[in-house]
Each structure stands twice: as C-alpha cells, then as structure tokens.
Motif scaffolding. Structure first.
Motif, PDB file in Angstrom:
ATOM      1  N   GLU A 150     -61.665  41.454  15.828  1.00  0.00           N
ATOM      2  CA  GLU A 150     -62.001  40.065  16.131  1.00  0.00           C
ATOM      3  C   GLU A 150     -61.144  39.999  17.533  1.00  0.00           C
ATOM      4  N   ARG A 151     -61.042  40.949  18.381  1.00  0.00           N
ATOM      5  CA  ARG A 151     -60.387  40.658  19.829  1.00  0.00           C
ATOM      6  C   ARG A 151     -61.123  39.763  20.505  1.00  0.00           C
ATOM      7  N   PHE A 152     -62.684  40.117  20.885  1.00  0.00           N
ATOM      8  CA  PHE A 152     -63.290  38.849  21.712  1.00  0.00           C
ATOM      9  C   PHE A 152     -63.572  37.566  20.777  1.00  0.00           C
ATOM     10  N   GLU A 153     -63.664  37.554  19.651  1.00  0.00           N
ATOM     11  CA  GLU A 153     -63.807  36.272  18.780  1.00  0.00           C
ATOM     12  C   GLU A 153     -62.580  35.545  19.015  1.00  0.00           C
ATOM     13  N   ASP A 154     -61.181  36.116  19.044  1.00  0.00           N
ATOM     14  CA  ASP A 154     -59.937  35.369  19.535  1.00  0.00           C
ATOM     15  C   ASP A 154     -60.261  34.698  20.769  1.00  0.00           C
ATOM     16  N   MET A 155     -60.992  35.082  21.663  1.00  0.00           N
ATOM     17  CA  MET A 155     -60.888  34.520  22.993  1.00  0.00           C
ATOM     18  C   MET A 155     -61.619  32.998  22.869  1.00  0.00           C
ATOM     19  N   GLY A 156     -62.195  32.530  21.735  1.00  0.00           N
ATOM     20  CA  GLY A 156     -62.553  31.218  21.726  1.00  0.00           C
ATOM     21  C   GLY A 156     -64.052  31.003  22.087  1.00  0.00           C
ATOM     22  N   VAL A 157     -64.496  29.692  21.791  1.00  0.00           N
ATOM     23  CA  VAL A 157     -65.938  29.257  21.808  1.00  0.00           C
ATOM     24  C   VAL A 157     -66.191  29.255  23.423  1.00  0.00           C
ATOM     25  N   ASP A 158     -65.371  28.841  24.236  1.00  0.00           N
ATOM     26  CA  ASP A 158     -65.749  28.922  25.647  1.00  0.00           C
ATOM     27  C   ASP A 158     -66.371  30.426  26.235  1.00  0.00           C
ATOM     28  N   LEU A 159     -65.748  31.295  25.977  1.00  0.00           N
ATOM     29  CA  LEU A 159     -66.158  32.704  26.087  1.00  0.00           C
ATOM     30  C   LEU A 159     -67.785  32.804  25.397  1.00  0.00           C
ATOM     31  N   GLN A 160     -67.786  32.337  24.257  1.00  0.00           N
ATOM     32  CA  GLN A 160     -69.028  32.497  23.770  1.00  0.00           C
ATOM     33  C   GLN A 160     -70.240  31.612  24.386  1.00  0.00           C
ATOM     34  N   GLU A 161     -69.825  30.765  24.928  1.00  0.00           N
ATOM     35  CA  GLU A 161     -70.639  29.597  25.738  1.00  0.00           C
ATOM     36  C   GLU A 161     -71.175  30.404  26.958  1.00  0.00           C
ATOM     37  N   LYS A 162     -70.232  31.009  27.564  1.00  0.00           N
ATOM     38  CA  LYS A 162     -70.628  31.838  28.698  1.00  0.00           C
ATOM     39  C   LYS A 162     -71.449  32.797  28.499  1.00  0.00           C
ATOM     40  N   MET A 163     -71.026  33.425  27.331  1.00  0.00           N
ATOM     41  CA  MET A 163     -71.878  34.796  27.122  1.00  0.00           C
ATOM     42  C   MET A 163     -73.361  34.404  26.885  1.00  0.00           C
ATOM     43  N   ARG A 164     -73.569  33.399  26.076  1.00  0.00           N
ATOM     44  CA  ARG A 164     -74.944  32.921  25.595  1.00  0.00           C
ATOM     45  C   ARG A 164     -75.804  32.747  27.041  1.00  0.00           C
ATOM     46  N   ALA A 165     -75.139  31.926  27.929  1.00  0.00           N
ATOM     47  CA  ALA A 165     -75.900  31.489  29.082  1.00  0.00           C
ATOM     48  C   ALA A 165     -76.076  32.850  29.829  1.00  0.00           C
ATOM     49  N   ALA A 166     -75.145  33.683  29.812  1.00  0.00           N
ATOM     50  CA  ALA A 166     -75.625  34.954  30.756  1.00  0.00           C
ATOM     51  C   ALA A 166     -76.592  35.863  29.995  1.00  0.00           C
ATOM     52  N   PHE A 167     -76.572  35.811  28.762  1.00  0.00           N
ATOM     53  CA  PHE A 167     -77.611  36.701  27.920  1.00  0.00           C
ATOM     54  C   PHE A 167     -79.090  36.048  28.260  1.00  0.00           C
ATOM     55  N   LEU A 168     -79.225  34.839  28.495  1.00  0.00           N
ATOM     56  CA  LEU A 168     -80.408  33.980  28.447  1.00  0.00           C
ATOM     57  C   LEU A 168     -81.032  34.102  30.020  1.00  0.00           C
ATOM     58  N   ASP A 169     -79.887  34.308  30.728  1.00  0.00           N
ATOM     59  CA  ASP A 169     -80.327  34.679  32.268  1.00  0.00           C
ATOM     60  C   ASP A 169     -80.704  35.981  32.462  1.00  0.00           C
ATOM     61  N   LEU A 170     -80.293  36.998  31.798  1.00  0.00           N
ATOM     62  CA  LEU A 170     -80.876  38.274  31.639  1.00  0.00           C
ATOM     63  C   LEU A 170     -82.177  38.475  31.241  1.00  0.00           C
ATOM     64  N   ALA A 171     -82.358  37.655  30.086  1.00  0.00           N
ATOM     65  CA  ALA A 171     -83.624  37.518  29.393  1.00  0.00           C
ATOM     66  C   ALA A 171     -84.976  37.048  30.375  1.00  0.00           C
ATOM     67  N   LYS A 172     -84.464  35.945  30.998  1.00  0.00           N
ATOM     68  CA  LYS A 172     -85.185  35.526  32.193  1.00  0.00           C
ATOM     69  C   LYS A 172     -85.657  36.675  33.187  1.00  0.00           C
ATOM     70  N   ALA A 173     -84.766  37.419  33.464  1.00  0.00           N
ATOM     71  CA  ALA A 173     -85.016  38.258  34.684  1.00  0.00           C
ATOM     72  C   ALA A 173     -85.389  39.684  34.236  1.00  0.00           C
TER      73      ALA A 173
END
Length: 209
Positions: A150-173
C-alpha cells in the motif's frame, strides 16, 4: 497481441484483466496473464522493494530505475517469449504507469521515463484498456483490500487525482487506448472490455508464417 490494463489504484483493472483472460481462453485463445511490477522471478523481487515500506522510502528517480529494471526482466523472461509463441499477453500495468506515477505525479521526470523506455524497453502495447474511476472511490477500494503493498495508496487522494488526469491525457494522445467507465457493475465493465478487445483483435493483421 499485447494488451495492457491501466488505471488508478482501486479502479478494478486487475479484476478486469483476469476476467478478460478467462473469457479469451474460453474462446480458445491462448493467453498469458501477467502484471507489473512483477511477472518474472527477478521482477517480483523488485516489486517487493517498490510497493512495500514507507511512502518516502524511494525518490521518484530511484523508483524509475527500479521499475525499468523490473520491466526489462519481465520483457525478456515473460512477454517476448509468450508473444513469440503466438499467445495473447494481458498485462496488469506497463510503461504507462511509469509515465504517470514517476513521470508526472511524483516528479517532472517524463523526459527521463521516455528516454529510459526507448533505450531499455522499446515495446508498446497493441491495446491499452484504461479503467477510469473517481479517485476517492478508487482509493477507498484500494485501502479496503488490506495487505502490505500500500505504499502508493498511502500517499493519499491528491496523488490519485493527479494520476487519473495524467492517464486520461495519455488516452487522448494515443489511439491504442480505450477508456472504460469502471464505476459500474463488474460484469458490465467486463462486457465492454471484451467488446473493445474483440474489435481490436479483428482489426489486427495476421502475422506472416
């Protein structure tokens, strides 16, 4: 065909990767289901290093090197041999996770991620299935699983929000992506995943004998 699943923690991608492998095997398609980090003996040893322990255990730069080393071993030992046999390889995470986690969300390292990928990996999936999920919902799911990775989960929801946005940007490209809404019944998500994969398989040309 090389198929990868991507998404934030708790999105359900691992479940969907397993269901897809089972569905394709039921149709007579030989499949290899694997994961990252991991998927080979050496890479699984590195997995324990990067997914366990304190959130600040490794810098983003060190994580990048560790993930790339694990991916290289995975590619040599598992992915390439399976593709050479004519199997469908289904991988739970691949290089796009490194582009997002270490390249964008954990530091401005995208250029280094891409440079290392080009030097040491040089392989992209034929199809990437992005299971999209609200970050708060996904994190709650992930934390509810328990366990010691759970090392990455322990970094909190802010990291998850950044990751979601980055994944969606990759999908668009990238045309190799298909985005599936993961906030639904597991069977509904699996149906859409199988439909997307079946369509892509029908479009892939036969390799010469």
């Amino acid at each position: 065909m090389f198929i990868t699943f991507e998404g934030i923690d708790g999105s359900g991608k691992s479940t969907q990767a397993r269901r897809l492998a089972a569905a394709l095997e039921a149709q007579g398609q030989p499949c290899v289901l694997t994961r990252e980090p991991g998927g080979s003996v050496g890479a699984e040893e590195i997995r324990a290093l990067v997914l366990q322990g304190d959130p600040d255990r490794w810098s983003p730069e060190t994580e990048l090197l560790l993930f790339t080393a694990a991916r290289r071993d995975h590619l040599e030992q598992t992915i390439r041999p399976a593709l050479a046999r004519g199997d469908i390889v289904i991988c739970d995470r691949f290089a796009d996770s490194t582009r997002v986690y270490q390249g964008v969300s954990r530091g401005d390292l995208r250029a280094k991620v891409d440079a290392l990928h080009g030097l040491m990996i040089g392989v992209e999936p034929d199809l990437t299935v992005l299971i999209d999920m609200d970050p708060a919902q996904g994190l709650a799911r992930a934390k509810g699983r328990g366990g010691d990775e759970e090392r990455f989960e322990d970094m909190g929801v802010d990291l998850q929000e950044k990751m979601r946005a980055a994944f969606l940007d990759l999908a668009k490209a990238n045309a190799r992506f298909v985005v599936i809404d993961g906030a639904r019944d597991i069977a509904c998500v699996a149906r859409d995943v199988l439909a997307a994969v079946t369509m892509r398989l029908s479009q892939k040309p036969e390799q010469p004998a």
